[in-house]
Structure formats: C-alpha cells, structure tokens
Design a protein around this motif. Sequence first.
Motif, PDB file in Angstrom:
ATOM      1  N   GLY A  81      12.854  14.733 -21.588  1.00  0.00           N
ATOM      2  CA  GLY A  81      11.885  13.367 -21.537  1.00  0.00           C
ATOM      3  C   GLY A  81      10.733  13.651 -20.693  1.00  0.00           C
ATOM      4  N   LEU A  82       9.818  12.719 -21.089  1.00  0.00           N
ATOM      5  CA  LEU A  82       8.322  12.664 -20.733  1.00  0.00           C
ATOM      6  C   LEU A  82       8.531  11.479 -19.799  1.00  0.00           C
ATOM      7  CD1 LEU A  82       6.175  14.709 -21.203  1.00  0.00           C
ATOM      8  CD2 LEU A  82       5.149  12.819 -22.870  1.00  0.00           C
ATOM      9  N   ILE A  83       8.286  11.709 -18.410  1.00  0.00           N
ATOM     10  CA  ILE A  83       8.160  10.655 -17.423  1.00  0.00           C
ATOM     11  C   ILE A  83       6.910  10.066 -17.401  1.00  0.00           C
ATOM     12  CG2 ILE A  83       8.210  10.313 -14.968  1.00  0.00           C
ATOM     13  CD1 ILE A  83      10.321  13.062 -14.962  1.00  0.00           C
ATOM     14  N   GLU A  84       6.871   8.686 -17.628  1.00  0.00           N
ATOM     15  CA  GLU A  84       5.735   8.025 -17.626  1.00  0.00           C
ATOM     16  C   GLU A  84       5.573   7.306 -16.364  1.00  0.00           C
ATOM     17  OE1 GLU A  84       4.028   8.136 -20.245  1.00  0.00           O
ATOM     18  OE2 GLU A  84       5.222   9.060 -21.803  1.00  0.00           O
ATOM     19  N   MET A  85       6.336   6.807 -15.625  1.00  0.00           N
ATOM     20  CA  MET A  85       6.149   6.152 -14.260  1.00  0.00           C
ATOM     21  C   MET A  85       7.257   6.350 -13.177  1.00  0.00           C
ATOM     22  SD  MET A  85       5.573   2.210 -15.483  1.00  0.00           S
ATOM     23  CE  MET A  85       4.701   2.600 -16.635  1.00  0.00           C
ATOM     24  N   LEU A  86       6.983   5.777 -12.128  1.00  0.00           N
ATOM     25  CA  LEU A  86       8.137   5.813 -10.920  1.00  0.00           C
ATOM     26  C   LEU A  86       8.220   4.351 -10.726  1.00  0.00           C
ATOM     27  CD1 LEU A  86       9.067   7.640  -8.879  1.00  0.00           C
ATOM     28  CD2 LEU A  86       7.114   6.880  -7.406  1.00  0.00           C
ATOM     29  N   LEU A  87       9.658   3.889 -10.622  1.00  0.00           N
ATOM     30  CA  LEU A  87       9.702   2.557 -10.294  1.00  0.00           C
ATOM     31  C   LEU A  87       9.586   2.463  -8.854  1.00  0.00           C
ATOM     32  CD1 LEU A  87      12.825   1.529 -12.357  1.00  0.00           C
ATOM     33  CD2 LEU A  87      10.290   1.203 -12.767  1.00  0.00           C
ATOM     34  N   ARG A  88       9.033   1.356  -8.281  1.00  0.00           N
ATOM     35  CA  ARG A  88       8.715   1.096  -6.855  1.00  0.00           C
ATOM     36  C   ARG A  88       9.769   1.499  -6.013  1.00  0.00           C
ATOM     37  NH1 ARG A  88       8.431  -3.244  -3.396  1.00  0.00           N
ATOM     38  NH2 ARG A  88       9.189  -4.637  -5.026  1.00  0.00           N
ATOM     39  N   ARG A  89       9.676   2.256  -5.097  1.00  0.00           N
ATOM     40  CA  ARG A  89      10.766   2.584  -4.225  1.00  0.00           C
ATOM     41  C   ARG A  89      11.276   1.440  -3.388  1.00  0.00           C
ATOM     42  NH1 ARG A  89       7.267   7.843  -3.014  1.00  0.00           N
ATOM     43  NH2 ARG A  89       8.094   9.240  -4.656  1.00  0.00           N
ATOM     44  N   LYS A  90      12.608   1.537  -3.191  1.00  0.00           N
ATOM     45  CA  LYS A  90      13.063   0.430  -2.048  1.00  0.00           C
ATOM     46  C   LYS A  90      12.812   1.060  -0.438  1.00  0.00           C
ATOM     47  CE  LYS A  90      17.416   0.167  -3.208  1.00  0.00           C
ATOM     48  NZ  LYS A  90      18.977  -0.342  -3.738  1.00  0.00           N
ATOM     49  N   ASN A  91      12.746   2.344  -0.455  1.00  0.00           N
ATOM     50  CA  ASN A  91      12.393   2.859   0.910  1.00  0.00           C
ATOM     51  C   ASN A  91      12.329   4.423   0.541  1.00  0.00           C
ATOM     52  OD1 ASN A  91      15.002   4.146   0.647  1.00  0.00           O
ATOM     53  ND2 ASN A  91      15.804   2.496   2.048  1.00  0.00           N
ATOM     54  N   ALA A  92      11.774   5.225   1.435  1.00  0.00           N
ATOM     55  CA  ALA A  92      11.690   6.547   1.312  1.00  0.00           C
ATOM     56  C   ALA A  92      11.845   7.356   2.755  1.00  0.00           C
ATOM     57  CB  ALA A  92      10.216   7.200   0.483  1.00  0.00           C
ATOM     58  N   LEU A  93      12.890   8.302   2.751  1.00  0.00           N
ATOM     59  CA  LEU A  93      12.984   8.861   3.950  1.00  0.00           C
ATOM     60  C   LEU A  93      12.041  10.172   4.019  1.00  0.00           C
ATOM     61  CD1 LEU A  93      14.770   9.270   6.332  1.00  0.00           C
ATOM     62  CD2 LEU A  93      16.334  10.369   5.076  1.00  0.00           C
ATOM     63  N   SER A  94      11.177  10.129   5.092  1.00  0.00           N
ATOM     64  CA  SER A  94      10.102  11.383   5.059  1.00  0.00           C
ATOM     65  C   SER A  94      10.021  11.889   6.672  1.00  0.00           C
ATOM     66  CB  SER A  94       8.715  10.764   4.634  1.00  0.00           C
ATOM     67  OG  SER A  94       8.821   9.914   3.539  1.00  0.00           O
ATOM     68  N   ARG A  95       9.297  12.977   6.441  1.00  0.00           N
ATOM     69  CA  ARG A  95       9.046  13.670   7.847  1.00  0.00           C
ATOM     70  C   ARG A  95       7.456  14.177   7.651  1.00  0.00           C
ATOM     71  NH1 ARG A  95      11.433  19.861   8.110  1.00  0.00           N
ATOM     72  NH2 ARG A  95      11.599  20.284   5.870  1.00  0.00           N
ATOM     73  N   LYS A  96       7.041  14.713   8.469  1.00  0.00           N
ATOM     74  CA  LYS A  96       5.626  15.246   8.167  1.00  0.00           C
ATOM     75  C   LYS A  96       5.915  16.677   7.765  1.00  0.00           C
ATOM     76  CE  LYS A  96       2.856  17.373  11.289  1.00  0.00           C
ATOM     77  NZ  LYS A  96       2.059  18.450  10.552  1.00  0.00           N
ATOM     78  N   THR A  97       4.940  17.221   6.921  1.00  0.00           N
ATOM     79  CA  THR A  97       5.051  18.382   6.619  1.00  0.00           C
ATOM     80  C   THR A  97       4.951  19.608   7.674  1.00  0.00           C
ATOM     81  OG1 THR A  97       3.842  17.784   4.562  1.00  0.00           O
ATOM     82  CG2 THR A  97       4.064  20.301   4.793  1.00  0.00           C
ATOM     83  N   ALA A  98       5.856  20.638   7.593  1.00  0.00           N
ATOM     84  CA  ALA A  98       5.648  21.389   8.620  1.00  0.00           C
ATOM     85  C   ALA A  98       4.292  22.344   8.871  1.00  0.00           C
ATOM     86  CB  ALA A  98       6.643  22.700   8.592  1.00  0.00           C
ATOM     87  N   GLY A  99       3.930  22.716   9.885  1.00  0.00           N
ATOM     88  CA  GLY A  99       2.728  23.233  10.017  1.00  0.00           C
ATOM     89  C   GLY A  99       1.570  22.239  10.659  1.00  0.00           C
ATOM     90  N   MET A 100       0.211  22.666  10.298  1.00  0.00           N
ATOM     91  CA  MET A 100      -0.858  21.732  10.665  1.00  0.00           C
ATOM     92  C   MET A 100      -1.187  20.857   9.776  1.00  0.00           C
ATOM     93  SD  MET A 100      -1.370  23.064  13.563  1.00  0.00           S
ATOM     94  CE  MET A 100      -3.235  22.688  14.072  1.00  0.00           C
ATOM     95  N   VAL A 101      -0.883  20.812   8.680  1.00  0.00           N
ATOM     96  CA  VAL A 101      -1.412  19.880   7.751  1.00  0.00           C
ATOM     97  C   VAL A 101      -0.750  18.399   8.016  1.00  0.00           C
ATOM     98  CG1 VAL A 101      -1.478  19.493   5.201  1.00  0.00           C
ATOM     99  CG2 VAL A 101      -1.079  21.696   6.050  1.00  0.00           C
ATOM    100  N   THR A 102      -1.504  17.487   8.012  1.00  0.00           N
ATOM    101  CA  THR A 102      -0.933  16.056   8.059  1.00  0.00           C
ATOM    102  C   THR A 102      -0.880  15.578   6.881  1.00  0.00           C
ATOM    103  OG1 THR A 102      -2.776  16.010  10.030  1.00  0.00           O
ATOM    104  CG2 THR A 102      -1.749  13.948   9.209  1.00  0.00           C
ATOM    105  N   GLU A 103       0.398  15.457   6.381  1.00  0.00           N
ATOM    106  CA  GLU A 103       0.856  15.094   4.974  1.00  0.00           C
ATOM    107  C   GLU A 103       2.380  14.532   4.992  1.00  0.00           C
ATOM    108  OE1 GLU A 103      -0.364  16.952   0.885  1.00  0.00           O
ATOM    109  OE2 GLU A 103       0.917  18.206   2.028  1.00  0.00           O
ATOM    110  N   GLU A 104       2.666  13.583   4.600  1.00  0.00           N
ATOM    111  CA  GLU A 104       4.025  12.935   4.086  1.00  0.00           C
ATOM    112  C   GLU A 104       4.824  13.896   3.279  1.00  0.00           C
ATOM    113  OE1 GLU A 104       4.171   9.219   2.904  1.00  0.00           O
ATOM    114  OE2 GLU A 104       6.308   9.025   3.213  1.00  0.00           O
ATOM    115  N   GLN A 105       6.276  14.501   3.824  1.00  0.00           N
ATOM    116  CA  GLN A 105       6.842  15.105   2.828  1.00  0.00           C
ATOM    117  C   GLN A 105       8.298  14.330   2.764  1.00  0.00           C
ATOM    118  OE1 GLN A 105       8.533  18.924   4.277  1.00  0.00           O
ATOM    119  NE2 GLN A 105       9.202  19.725   2.190  1.00  0.00           N
ATOM    120  N   LEU A 106       8.404  13.849   1.427  1.00  0.00           N
ATOM    121  CA  LEU A 106       9.504  13.112   1.166  1.00  0.00           C
ATOM    122  C   LEU A 106      11.046  13.835   1.225  1.00  0.00           C
ATOM    123  CD1 LEU A 106       8.323  11.067  -1.937  1.00  0.00           C
ATOM    124  CD2 LEU A 106       8.333  10.208   0.590  1.00  0.00           C
ATOM    125  N   ILE A 107      11.778  13.352   1.868  1.00  0.00           N
ATOM    126  CA  ILE A 107      13.102  13.927   1.972  1.00  0.00           C
ATOM    127  C   ILE A 107      14.102  13.351   0.678  1.00  0.00           C
ATOM    128  CG2 ILE A 107      15.445  14.315   3.318  1.00  0.00           C
ATOM    129  CD1 ILE A 107      13.586  13.942   5.918  1.00  0.00           C
TER     130      ILE A 107
END
Length: 332
Positions: A81-107
């Motif tokens: 299948g070819l993924i065309e879009m993402l349905l709006r999330r109800k929620n997302a559990l995240s942490r910060k990427t390890a290390g110095m980068v300021t970026e969200e990492q989804l769990i």
Amino acid sequence: MTLEDYGWDSHFETEFHRIKKTSFVPARVCRVEKDRYFLHNGVSAYEGVLSGKFRSQTRKKSDLPTIGDWVVMKKPSGSFGLIEMLLRRKNALSRKTAGMVTEEQLISANVDAAMIFSALDQDLSIPRIERYLLLCAQCAIEPFCVFNKLDLCSSLEEALTKTQMLRPDVQRFFISVQNHTGISELLPYFGKGKTVVLLGSSGVGKTSFINAIAPNLSGKTQEVRVTDHKGKHTTTWRELVLLPGGGLLVDNPGMREVQLWADKDALEDTFEDILALESACRFRNCSHLSEPGCAVLRAVENGQLREERLENYRKLKAEINRLTVRRKEVGR
Ligand SMILES: Nc1nc2c(ncn2[C@@H]2O[C@H](COP(=O)(O)OP(=O)(O)OP(=O)(O)O)[C@@H](O)[C@H]2O)c(=O)[nH]1
Ligand SMILES: [Mg+2]
Ligand SMILES: [Zn+2]
C-alpha cells in the motif's frame, strides 16, 4: 476481525470521513522498519511506504507515522500500500531524543494506558518511574505501575516498603511473572480495541509478561529478540500486537535514558502534592532550598513530604525549563 479490534473508534471514523475519498482505506501501524510500515486493518496485513506527497509535506520526524498510528492508503492491490496521510492522533507518548538534539521522539500513538514496569530488585528507582509518569501526564494517558519479580522479595511488606516513596494515588500492582502471581489482576486492562504500552528499563520483564499472558504469541516475540553481550534476550524493536483475548499491546525495548519531552503542566500534574504545598510558601517564586517561610521544606521536616521526591521534582523542573528554552530556540 474488524477495524474496531485494532482500536478504530468514532474519533478516527470522523477524521476518515473528512477525507471524502472512497478509494482510500485506513490501517494501523503495527511495526516500523526504516521506511517500511507494517500495517493491519483487522482483516489483512499490508506493507506500506509513504507517498511522495506525504514525504514532501513532512516537516519533522514526529509528523511521520509511528507505532499505533492510523494511516490512510489508496485501496491496495495485493499486500502493498501507498500511504497517503495520517489520521489525526488522539494522543502520542513521546520522550526527547537521547543526546543533545532537541527533538521529540515518539514512543507510540493513540494509546489508552501505559504500564510502567519495574523489577523489585536492587535496581528499583522511584525517580525513574516519576519520569515515566511525567511522560504519561504530558499526553493524558492513564499510568499503572507494575512491580515485577515479587519472588525476589522476602514478603509483600518488603515490596511495599520499596515503593512507598511513590505518589499514593498511582495504581500499583505487584506481580511475579516467574511464579504467575498477580498477573490476572492486570488482564481486565486489556479490553477489546484498547491499546496498552509497556514501558520500563531493560530486564524488568516486559516481554516475559507478554509471553505469560499470550503464550501463543511467544514465537512472534522471540523473533524480535536478540541475545545481547550478557547472553540475555532483549527486545530490539517496538511492535503492536493483538492479544488473543482482545486488546492491543506495544512492547518496547528497555530505555536507558528517559529524557523528558514535557511541559510545566505535566510537571504540575505529576507533582500535585508539591504544588499544593507551594501555594503556602511565603515567596511566590520560592525555590524551596533555604527561603524563610517555605511550606515545602516545612513539609519535608515534619515528614509529610519525602526529601527524595522534592529533589527529583527540582531536577525535573530544571530539565523542563531547559527543554522549554531550547524548544523556543529551535522552534519546536
Ligand atoms: N526472578 C524473576 N525473574 C524474572 C521475572 N520476570 C522476568 N524475569 C527474568 O528477567 C529477565 C529479563 O526479562 P525480559 O522479559 O526479557 O525483560 P524486558 O523488560 O523485556 O527487557 P528488554 O527487552 O531488554 O527491555 C529474563 O531473564 C526473565 O526470565 C520474575 O517475575 N522473577
Ligand atoms: Mg523485552
Ligand atoms: Zn518554598
């Protein structure tokens, strides 16, 4: 099997209807391998890749599908299948990427509950659990604390003592996967279409727990385990699995670092007790270190608040403040 078995509900139904394209079908992301997405819609399994349009519209990593997401693809021919879009999330559990980068990492996305696993051995750390609680508060997910390896304690009393530093209103379960004790009390949380995420350090028994409640899946979970340098099995990737009795579960590789991706509100939710005390401090921005008239320190002195909890609160508050500044700087 239906979409509902995989967690489809009125939220996604509404989101899907907005698209108004009859040639599109939804499916849930069960596993991600680099740019390959393993999907299921309750009837069939698919392998998907992102369409060119999807990729070109992606600004940051957290816009990409993750485990638990519902995606929409053109009616697939065969299993691709070819993924065309993402349905709006109800929620997302995240942490910060390890290390110095300021970026969200989804769990995981679209989660109903998180079970924070710890082992009742010498490694048990309440401050680490408080970090997980904060991540859960950030996305308004109900957390449960599961203390495994009860067989390593001489009594339940000993286990209770080890965990008494934890906020009293957090639900806790004491189990031993090895002895099959306490497990049945957790089963009601795996209801049809509900997604539960297992969190916790490596070696606390998350995968063993899954194998205990769903032995028929064990072949599957074995497959995703490798033997590490200490000769132990360890989970190397995340997967959303459908339990034979209904309910969905996401196993996670143990996290070495739980860096926060959270804001002040999540901190206040997690440390409501300290917040309530704070309002009685003489100074409005009291740091609860040495100020006169500090109600928080008074609570520590009279045994109402544990010093370790206050220390952890201070540490997490500082970490969130730093994160907030960095996020403003990098615009995330
Ligand atoms: N004594 C005792 N050992 C247990 C229990 N549950 C699991 N173990 C052991 O703990 C070790 C680690 O268990 P896993 O299930 O692989 O732990 P995990 O949380 O999945 O670890 P990662 O995949 O590395 O994150 C294994 O050797 C298990 O046999 C228990 O209740 N008591
Ligand atoms: Mg594991
Ligand atoms: Zn104070």
